[in-house]
Design a protein around this motif. Structure first.
Motif, PDB file in Angstrom:
ATOM      1  N   THR A   1      -4.549 -10.485  -1.071  1.00  0.00           N
ATOM      2  CA  THR A   1      -5.659  -9.577  -0.754  1.00  0.00           C
ATOM      3  C   THR A   1      -5.719  -9.221   0.735  1.00  0.00           C
ATOM      4  O   THR A   1      -6.383  -8.275   1.119  1.00  0.00           O
ATOM      5  CB  THR A   1      -7.012 -10.203  -1.160  1.00  0.00           C
ATOM      6  N   LEU A   2      -5.016 -10.010   1.564  1.00  0.00           N
ATOM      7  CA  LEU A   2      -5.062  -9.751   3.016  1.00  0.00           C
ATOM      8  C   LEU A   2      -3.882  -8.905   3.498  1.00  0.00           C
ATOM      9  O   LEU A   2      -3.850  -8.485   4.651  1.00  0.00           O
ATOM     10  CB  LEU A   2      -5.090 -11.075   3.791  1.00  0.00           C
ATOM     11  N   GLU A   3      -2.903  -8.679   2.617  1.00  0.00           N
ATOM     12  CA  GLU A   3      -1.697  -7.934   3.028  1.00  0.00           C
ATOM     13  C   GLU A   3      -1.933  -6.440   2.836  1.00  0.00           C
ATOM     14  O   GLU A   3      -1.445  -5.827   1.893  1.00  0.00           O
ATOM     15  CB  GLU A   3      -0.485  -8.393   2.212  1.00  0.00           C
ATOM     16  N   ILE A   4      -2.708  -5.855   3.716  1.00  0.00           N
ATOM     17  CA  ILE A   4      -3.138  -4.460   3.574  1.00  0.00           C
ATOM     18  C   ILE A   4      -2.771  -3.662   4.818  1.00  0.00           C
ATOM     19  O   ILE A   4      -2.976  -4.124   5.939  1.00  0.00           O
ATOM     20  CB  ILE A   4      -4.667  -4.395   3.342  1.00  0.00           C
ATOM     21  N   GLY A   5      -2.257  -2.445   4.611  1.00  0.00           N
ATOM     22  CA  GLY A   5      -2.005  -1.531   5.728  1.00  0.00           C
ATOM     23  C   GLY A   5      -0.813  -1.916   6.578  1.00  0.00           C
ATOM     24  O   GLY A   5       0.015  -2.747   6.204  1.00  0.00           O
ATOM     25  N   GLU A   6      -0.750  -1.304   7.745  1.00  0.00           N
ATOM     26  CA  GLU A   6       0.391  -1.483   8.646  1.00  0.00           C
ATOM     27  C   GLU A   6       0.128  -2.521   9.729  1.00  0.00           C
ATOM     28  O   GLU A   6       1.049  -3.084  10.290  1.00  0.00           O
ATOM     29  CB  GLU A   6       0.734  -0.134   9.326  1.00  0.00           C
TER      30      GLU A   6
END
Length: 269
Positions: free
Chosen positions: A52-57
């Protein structure tokens, strides 16, 4: 708000925060651990969602109450616990508490500043005065083991495609290699479970090469007198209390060697 550039939070989750903090005003037990267990139970039924924390660049402080993994479940429980302790109500206060818990020395500064390895998470939050590792007091045994799973499995972590992130994580792992891991062997848990309190953080130590911990949750004593695990379960897909007592639950996990126990103190909040 000072943190707005570094936060990822949907309108739905902001609304869920407001209803959660209102509901939790009635939740305060005489012991901190019992309060945290009650907060944890308030998340029961929330879906388990991995990464859930692996978001965006770039690394942002992710606030997500709609889906939790095992670590974000524990972090959210602690963050709300700290709010109750300080009589806080604002979303800004919650965000600051969560940042303090999730990141090395309490500050977000890119992907490597997140406490990815749970043994470092415990150690760093002990330094902050938020938890106390009580594993050795329970009769834990020492283990020297290289913790380097991320560095040796780079392709599993999209953020490690960035060379600077990868090099920084290798440095983190090098420091972790100098630390001793202390765990309570699984065959001793049943005899020691009366010394583990509801609200204690339980981390599952593993024999998997390069890894310290595979799962985490919150200890909770049940009416049957046994210690169970309140956790975001990948197997059953939601936050739940383990059907089996913790000692029996672990017998079904082949790679598990025992547990690490951290008692929340929240002294610096």
């Amino acid at each position: 708000m000072a943190y707005s550039q570094q936060i990822t939070c949907s309108l739905k989750d902001k609304s869920l925060f407001e209803s959660k903090i209102d509901a939790l005003q009635e939740v305060k037990a005489s012991k901190l651990g019992d309060t945290l267990a009650l907060i944890g139970k308030s998340f029961m039924g929330i879906p388990y969602v991995e990464k859930t924390l692996e978001i965006g660049e770039i690394e942002t402080l992710v606030v997500n109450f709609s889906g939790l993994d095992c670590t974000t479940f524990v972090e959210n429980v602690l963050a709300f616990g700290s709010m109750l302790k300080q009589d806080q109500r604002s979303f800004e206060d919650f965000v600051k508490n969560l940042e303090t818990i999730r990141y090395r020395d309490g500050e977000i500064n890119g992907y490597p500043s997140r406490l990815h390895y749970f043994t470092e998470w415990i150690r760093n939050n002990q330094k902050k005065g938020l938890v106390k590792d009580i594993t050795s007091e329970l009769g834990g045994v020492a283990l020297n083991k290289p913790i380097n799973f991320m560095g040796t499995h780079r392709s599993l972590y999209p953020f490690l495609a960035n060379e600077a992130n990868f090099e920084a994580m290798l440095r983190v792992e090098k420091e972790l290699a100098e630390e001793e891991l202390c765990y309570l062997p699984k065959d001793q848990i049943e005899n020691k479970e009366q010394y583990i309190q509801s609200g204690d953080i339980i981390a599952l130590a593993t024999s998997i090469k390069g890894l310290d911990v595979t799962h985490t949750g919150i200890a909770i004593h049940q009416p049957n007198g046994r210690l169970h695990l309140l956790h975001a379960s990948s197997k059953n897909g939601e936050v739940e209390i383990s059907e089996l007592p913790l000692a029996d639950y672990l017998k079904g996990i082949k790679s598990n060697i025992g547990i690490i126990v951290a008692r929340p103190t929240l002294l610096s909040f």
